[in-house]
Scaffold this active site. Sequence first.
Site, PDB file in Angstrom:
ATOM      1  N   CYS A 156      -2.419  -1.467   8.864  1.00  0.00           N
ATOM      2  CA  CYS A 156      -1.931  -0.457   9.501  1.00  0.00           C
ATOM      3  C   CYS A 156      -1.353  -0.598  10.862  1.00  0.00           C
ATOM      4  O   CYS A 156      -0.490   0.003  11.350  1.00  0.00           O
ATOM      5  CB  CYS A 156      -2.766   0.945   9.170  1.00  0.00           C
ATOM      6  SG  CYS A 156      -3.448   1.294   7.680  1.00  0.00           S
TER       7      CYS A 156
ATOM      8  N   CYS B 251      -1.870   6.501   4.667  1.00  0.00           N
ATOM      9  CA  CYS B 251      -3.170   6.807   4.671  1.00  0.00           C
ATOM     10  C   CYS B 251      -3.741   7.144   6.306  1.00  0.00           C
ATOM     11  O   CYS B 251      -2.630   6.951   7.044  1.00  0.00           O
ATOM     12  CB  CYS B 251      -4.071   5.626   4.442  1.00  0.00           C
ATOM     13  SG  CYS B 251      -4.072   4.115   5.467  1.00  0.00           S
TER      14      CYS B 251
ATOM     15  N   CYS C 197       0.729  -1.415  -0.089  1.00  0.00           N
ATOM     16  CA  CYS C 197      -0.077  -0.035  -0.053  1.00  0.00           C
ATOM     17  C   CYS C 197       0.711   1.367  -0.190  1.00  0.00           C
ATOM     18  O   CYS C 197       0.222   2.402  -0.296  1.00  0.00           O
ATOM     19  CB  CYS C 197      -1.086  -0.021   1.099  1.00  0.00           C
ATOM     20  SG  CYS C 197      -0.162   0.046   2.753  1.00  0.00           S
TER      21      CYS C 197
ATOM     22  N   ASP D  28       2.540   2.531   2.637  1.00  0.00           N
ATOM     23  CA  ASP D  28       2.728   3.098   4.066  1.00  0.00           C
ATOM     24  C   ASP D  28       4.202   2.962   4.656  1.00  0.00           C
ATOM     25  O   ASP D  28       4.736   1.943   4.327  1.00  0.00           O
ATOM     26  CB  ASP D  28       1.743   2.519   4.744  1.00  0.00           C
ATOM     27  CG  ASP D  28       0.203   2.773   4.763  1.00  0.00           C
ATOM     28  OD1 ASP D  28       0.111   3.928   3.908  1.00  0.00           O
ATOM     29  OD2 ASP D  28      -0.468   2.241   4.940  1.00  0.00           O
TER      30      ASP D  28
END
Length: 152
Positions: free
Chosen positions: A106, A63, A37, A39
């Site tokens: 996350c 995000c 993603c 991150d």
Amino acid sequence: MAYSDKVIEHYENPQNVGTLDKNDERVGTGLVGAPACGDVMRLQIKVGEGGVIEDAKFKTFGCGSAIASSSLATEWLKGKTIDEAETIKNSMIAEELHLPPVKIHCSVLAEDAIKSAIADFRAKQQAKKELAGAAPSGPAAAATAAAPASAE
């Protein structure tokens, strides 16, 4: 996908954003990323006497859920011992922030960053011990260093 109020709060008002001196022997730095993603999270802890985390900072490129996970993690770390900090699991972060399944990664990133920061701190402490053990110190060492070499 709608973010929970807690995610929005931490995203709009993140806590403990910043950096600590990575060269400080009391600072552990964890840098982790999720290629899927994009991150990237850097989390730092500053450990005081008795192994208690005095400060924690983060910088995250990602995000809202990644930023919220980092922010929450730093809040939870402060005041905990290293051993207590190791008990923080991604599931606890995900539950507190009400992360949807698609954003669980996350919270995994935050747990990984905590583990990485602790490992870095411990490696610095071990290196410090090894260095202290390798170099003689004290009055005997000073006397030995000052004594003239004998010729035989």
